[in-house]
Design a protein around this motif. Structure first.
Motif, PDB file in Angstrom:
ATOM      1  N   GLN A   6       0.878  -1.167   0.000  1.00 44.71           N
ATOM      2  CA  GLN A   6       0.000   0.000   0.000  1.00 44.71           C
ATOM      3  C   GLN A   6       0.915   1.216   0.000  1.00 44.71           C
ATOM      4  O   GLN A   6       1.716   1.379   0.907  1.00 44.71           O
ATOM      5  N   GLN A   7       0.779   2.041  -1.020  1.00 41.75           N
ATOM      6  CA  GLN A   7       1.727   3.143  -1.148  1.00 41.75           C
ATOM      7  C   GLN A   7       0.983   4.446  -1.392  1.00 41.75           C
ATOM      8  O   GLN A   7       0.039   4.487  -2.168  1.00 41.75           O
ATOM      9  N   ARG A   8       1.396   5.495  -0.704  1.00 39.10           N
ATOM     10  CA  ARG A   8       0.797   6.808  -0.999  1.00 39.10           C
ATOM     11  C   ARG A   8       1.836   7.895  -0.771  1.00 39.10           C
ATOM     12  O   ARG A   8       2.757   7.738   0.037  1.00 39.10           O
ATOM     13  N   THR A   9       1.684   8.978  -1.497  1.00 42.12           N
ATOM     14  CA  THR A   9       2.596  10.102  -1.259  1.00 42.12           C
ATOM     15  C   THR A   9       1.948  11.014  -0.228  1.00 42.12           C
ATOM     16  O   THR A   9       0.723  11.175  -0.210  1.00 42.12           O
ATOM     17  N   GLU A  68       0.415  -1.520  11.443  1.00 42.35           N
ATOM     18  CA  GLU A  68       1.271  -1.939  10.334  1.00 42.35           C
ATOM     19  C   GLU A  68       2.680  -1.377  10.502  1.00 42.35           C
ATOM     20  O   GLU A  68       2.869  -0.370  11.194  1.00 42.35           O
ATOM     21  N   SER A  69       3.645  -2.010   9.824  1.00 42.51           N
ATOM     22  CA  SER A  69       4.969  -1.399   9.717  1.00 42.51           C
ATOM     23  C   SER A  69       4.972  -0.546   8.453  1.00 42.51           C
ATOM     24  O   SER A  69       4.430  -0.963   7.424  1.00 42.51           O
ATOM     25  N   VAL A  70       5.571   0.627   8.556  1.00 44.42           N
ATOM     26  CA  VAL A  70       5.589   1.507   7.381  1.00 44.42           C
ATOM     27  C   VAL A  70       7.012   1.976   7.093  1.00 44.42           C
ATOM     28  O   VAL A  70       7.839   2.109   8.001  1.00 44.42           O
ATOM     29  N   ARG A  71       7.231   2.199   5.818  1.00 39.70           N
ATOM     30  CA  ARG A  71       8.514   2.748   5.372  1.00 39.70           C
ATOM     31  C   ARG A  71       8.200   4.153   4.860  1.00 39.70           C
ATOM     32  O   ARG A  71       7.296   4.334   4.034  1.00 39.70           O
ATOM     33  N   ILE A  72       8.910   5.137   5.377  1.00 38.37           N
ATOM     34  CA  ILE A  72       8.669   6.518   4.938  1.00 38.37           C
ATOM     35  C   ILE A  72       9.944   7.023   4.283  1.00 38.37           C
ATOM     36  O   ILE A  72      11.019   7.024   4.882  1.00 38.37           O
ATOM     37  N   PHE A 100      16.363   9.683   1.567  1.00 36.68           N
ATOM     38  CA  PHE A 100      16.625   8.961   2.816  1.00 36.68           C
ATOM     39  C   PHE A 100      15.293   8.422   3.321  1.00 36.68           C
ATOM     40  O   PHE A 100      14.233   8.846   2.872  1.00 36.68           O
ATOM     41  N   GLU A 101      15.363   7.472   4.239  1.00 40.48           N
ATOM     42  CA  GLU A 101      14.127   6.810   4.665  1.00 40.48           C
ATOM     43  C   GLU A 101      14.286   6.215   6.056  1.00 40.48           C
ATOM     44  O   GLU A 101      15.401   6.125   6.585  1.00 40.48           O
ATOM     45  N   PHE A 102      13.194   5.802   6.629  1.00 45.30           N
ATOM     46  CA  PHE A 102      13.240   5.006   7.856  1.00 45.30           C
ATOM     47  C   PHE A 102      12.029   4.089   7.863  1.00 45.30           C
ATOM     48  O   PHE A 102      11.047   4.314   7.143  1.00 45.30           O
ATOM     49  N   VAL A 103      12.152   3.023   8.654  1.00 42.32           N
ATOM     50  CA  VAL A 103      11.038   2.078   8.783  1.00 42.32           C
ATOM     51  C   VAL A 103      10.535   2.154  10.217  1.00 42.32           C
ATOM     52  O   VAL A 103      11.324   2.081  11.169  1.00 42.32           O
ATOM     53  N   ALA A 104       9.248   2.350  10.383  1.00 40.78           N
ATOM     54  CA  ALA A 104       8.632   2.361  11.717  1.00 40.78           C
ATOM     55  C   ALA A 104       7.876   1.046  11.878  1.00 40.78           C
ATOM     56  O   ALA A 104       6.953   0.765  11.106  1.00 40.78           O
ATOM     57  N   GLU A 105       8.310   0.268  12.858  1.00 42.64           N
ATOM     58  CA  GLU A 105       7.716  -1.074  13.029  1.00 42.64           C
ATOM     59  C   GLU A 105       6.413  -1.010  13.808  1.00 42.64           C
ATOM     60  O   GLU A 105       6.307  -0.278  14.793  1.00 42.64           O
ATOM     61  N   ASP A 106       5.468  -1.822  13.370  1.00 45.31           N
ATOM     62  CA  ASP A 106       4.221  -2.048  14.102  1.00 45.31           C
ATOM     63  C   ASP A 106       3.596  -0.765  14.638  1.00 45.31           C
ATOM     64  O   ASP A 106       3.319  -0.642  15.831  1.00 45.31           O
ATOM     65  N   LEU A 107       3.372   0.170  13.750  1.00 46.01           N
ATOM     66  CA  LEU A 107       2.673   1.392  14.175  1.00 46.01           C
ATOM     67  C   LEU A 107       1.223   1.034  14.482  1.00 46.01           C
ATOM     68  O   LEU A 107       0.599   0.256  13.752  1.00 46.01           O
ATOM     69  N   GLU A 143       8.965  14.478  -3.322  1.00 47.49           N
ATOM     70  CA  GLU A 143       7.866  13.757  -2.707  1.00 47.49           C
ATOM     71  C   GLU A 143       8.270  13.022  -1.422  1.00 47.49           C
ATOM     72  O   GLU A 143       9.434  12.660  -1.235  1.00 47.49           O
ATOM     73  N   VAL A 144       7.274  12.810  -0.580  1.00 40.26           N
ATOM     74  CA  VAL A 144       7.426  11.962   0.602  1.00 40.26           C
ATOM     75  C   VAL A 144       6.505  10.768   0.362  1.00 40.26           C
ATOM     76  O   VAL A 144       5.318  10.947   0.079  1.00 40.26           O
ATOM     77  N   VAL A 145       7.058   9.566   0.442  1.00 37.76           N
ATOM     78  CA  VAL A 145       6.278   8.375   0.113  1.00 37.76           C
ATOM     79  C   VAL A 145       6.136   7.502   1.353  1.00 37.76           C
ATOM     80  O   VAL A 145       7.138   7.198   2.018  1.00 37.76           O
ATOM     81  N   LEU A 146       4.910   7.132   1.643  1.00 34.78           N
ATOM     82  CA  LEU A 146       4.659   6.239   2.772  1.00 34.78           C
ATOM     83  C   LEU A 146       4.149   4.928   2.210  1.00 34.78           C
ATOM     84  O   LEU A 146       3.244   4.903   1.367  1.00 34.78           O
ATOM     85  N   GLU A 147       4.740   3.820   2.653  1.00 36.01           N
ATOM     86  CA  GLU A 147       4.212   2.533   2.209  1.00 36.01           C
ATOM     87  C   GLU A 147       4.256   1.528   3.352  1.00 36.01           C
ATOM     88  O   GLU A 147       5.123   1.594   4.221  1.00 36.01           O
TER      89      GLU A 147
END
Ligand code: ADA
Length: 574
Positions: A6-9, A68-72, A100-107, A143-147
């Motif tokens: 699932q991806q959105r900007t 969910e875990s998300v990658r931003i 650059f990016e980070f992953v937030a686990e189990d939000l 852009e900032v992409v969240l998936e």
């Protein structure tokens, strides 16, 4: 870039303030009267923040329907960035042109707050340094992409290839295409315990699979396989192949990433740059990402139009001066069959700057980030390390060698270059070009000189460069400033008429030199300069062959006519 996630900007309206109570750590509460700005956007492209230099804060929220875990991923924040998620610092990044990016686990399900501190002030430890001839726009400029990501996911992949060899020894153009021997390094992240996955890499119609146990934390897997009957990427037929990297469980795709690749070979031979074994004449232009309305945050329409105008003028090459351009622009160049030189913003560094170990480390990181982001673009044929730095100094040569090694270690399939300047090239003192595959040289005879432009200045310069450097030579900058609409009988400085005279004089010399590998005109469009306007009318670098709004100057027609009058002497694209 994915079919499973699932991806959105996170484009659109963000809260914004330049006056937080504390500029170094996250404000306790975002000011109630905060302004709003669009993202992506450079705040200096907005009249209210036209001159703002320093930090600024952005805030927005997003919701998740379930835990969910998300990658931003931030495609670019200028220039320094710190990102907070739900009040906690997640990532810091330096450099306004690489992602650059980070992953937030189990939000948890529900609303989350994203706060970004962006800073466009520059210092002696930033790349670029405070003084540049382009504007230090600030903000979330791309852009900032969240998936959403599963526990085990493809973090990224690097594809390399050799053409014309296969395990069975087959593969030739007579067989209906060549064989590409692929090596794919797939980086798999694992947020949980050991897990079994099948890594599947597909290039075109060919898939290779390997079933592995991914340890907690993750692992990189190398898959090698042959793809038969590939067509090469050429300037006339820029064939692209889809790449799909998937993780499977019981034959089902549970995560994937996609990209494209083009197969082509680069080399140098004597004075020639070879594309697919044949000499290519580079005829190009320098392009800054700039526009009065958007600054560097350009909509697709402007990218497409710029590229169309560049091609219409008969050009086949763009120097992305002086920083990694938006990856979408590179996509367009891949599709159009246009070659690109990509550069890191090492602009006018002197010996002291090169001596700073912390700065050099940053340079190495920026170079690695650029190569990692763009290594699959066939249009990018050269990594450029520096522009007009103090190349006559010994320490500079050592540091440049380190940058060159970094580029070659990360990617040995492309060429390495840097842009030197006529002053030390003239004195035979450039110690840095020796670390490159080909020389880029910037020359400003006929502009930063008292004399009007003359052909002799340029033939003499080319002779001196060639005498000192036994390699292909590209004149990477030459041009003259012209204020749009200024046309004079006397062809005075800053007039469109002098700019026209300049190209009428210089281009025939460059086009007539069979030993020259090519040129890139300075520059495509007029661009905003940094705060110190360098004595430039309108605080713009007015050397564009089109204006800031892309209206053609007289020189655009001159360049187009001169290029159409002489066909490139290359068969590289046939
Ligand atoms: C240099 C520099 C460019 C631009 C140009 C000019 O060559 O690399 O960024 O400043 O001069 O217009 O003077």
């Amino acid at each position: 870039t994915t079919t499973t996630r699932q991806q959105r900007t996170l484009d659109g309206t963000w809260e914004f303030t330049t006056e937080p109570p504390n500029t170094d750590s996250m404000p306790e509460a975002f000011p109630a009267d905060a302004d709003t700005v669009p993202v992506p956007c450079a705040w200096n492209a907005l009249p209210e923040y036209y001159d703002h230099h320093g930090p600024a804060w952005y805030r927005r929220t997003f919701s998740l329907p379930e835990s969910e875990s998300v990658r931003i991923r931030f495609l670019a924040v200028s220039h320094e960035a710190t990102v907070y998620l739900d009040g906690e610092e997640r990532v810091e990044h330096s450099g306004g042109y690489t992602p650059f990016e980070f992953v937030a686990e189990d939000l948890a399900a529900g609303e989350h707050e994203l706060v970004v501190r962006a800073e466009n002030g520059r210092s002696e430890t930033t790349i670029p340094l405070p003084e540049t001839d382009w504007f230090d726009y600030g903000g979330i400029t791309r852009e900032v992409v969240l998936e959403t990501v599963p526990d085990v996911f493809v973090e990224g992949f690097d594809l390399q290839y050799d053409l014309g060899v296969s395990e069975s020894g087959g593969g030739s153009e007579e067989d209906g295409g060549e064989t590409a021997r692929i090596r794919a390094d797939v980086h798999v992240a694992n947020l949980d315990d050991d897990a079994e996955r099948t890594v599947a890499v597909t290039v075109g119609e060919t898939t290779a699979r390997e079933t592995v146990t991914v340890p907690a934390g993750g692992e990189t897997y190398g898959l090698e396989f042959d793809v038969p009957s590939v067509e090469r990427w050429t300037l006339e037929e820029p064939t692209l192949h889809d790449v799909h990297v998937a993780l499977e469980v019981d034959g089902e795709v549970v995560d994937d990433r996609r990209d494209r690749i083009g197969f082509r070979e680069l080399a140098v031979d004597g004075r020639d740059i070879l594309l697919n074994g044949d000499p290519v004449d580079l005829r190009g232009v320098n392009r800054h990402e700039d526009h009065p309305e958007w600054g560097p945050a350009q909509p697709l329409r402007i990218m497409r139009e710029d590229l169309a105008r560049i091609r219409e003028a008969g050009m086949n090459c763009i120097r992305g001066s002086h920083y990694p351009n938006h990856p979408r622009f590179l996509d367009l160049c891949d599709e159009a069959g246009v070659l690109v030189i990509e550069e890191i913003p090492y602009w006018h560094f002197d010996a002291e700057d090169f001596a700073r170990e912390d700065l050099l480390e940053r340079g190495v990181t920026t170079l690695e980030e650029m190569i990692s982001r763009d290594r699959h673009h066939p249009s990018v044929f050269a990594w450029s390390l520096t522009n007009e730095c103090a190349n006559e100094q010994e320490g500079v040569a050592e540091a440049t060698e380190r940058l060159a090694e970094t580029a070659r270690d990360a990617d040995d399939s492309r060429l390495v270059t840097l842009a030197s300047y006529n002053e030390w090239v003239d004195r035979g003192e450039d110690r840095c070009l020796a670390h490159c595959d080909f020389a880029c040289v910037n020359g400003y005879y006929g502009w930063y000189t008292d004399e009007r432009v003359s052909a002799d200045q340029w033939t003499g310069f080319l002779e001196r460069v060639k005498a000192d450097h036994e390699m292909p030579v590209v004149v990477s900058e030459f041009g003259a400033g012209a204020v749009e609409g200024e046309r004079t009988w006397e062809r005075g400085k800053w007039s469109e008429t002098y700019q026209t005279e300049f190209f009428e004089t210089v281009l025939p010399v460059l086009l007539g030199d069979d030993e020259l590998a090519g040129f890139t005109i300075w520059q495509f469009c007029d661009t905003r300069t940094s705060r110190d306007p360098m004595g430039r009318p309108k605080s713009k670098n007015n050397k564009g062959i089109v204006g800031e709004y892309r209206r053609p100057k007289a020189a655009y027609g001159t360049v187009k006519q001169l290029l159409s009058g002489s066909e490139p002497d290359t068969d590289a694209d046939t």
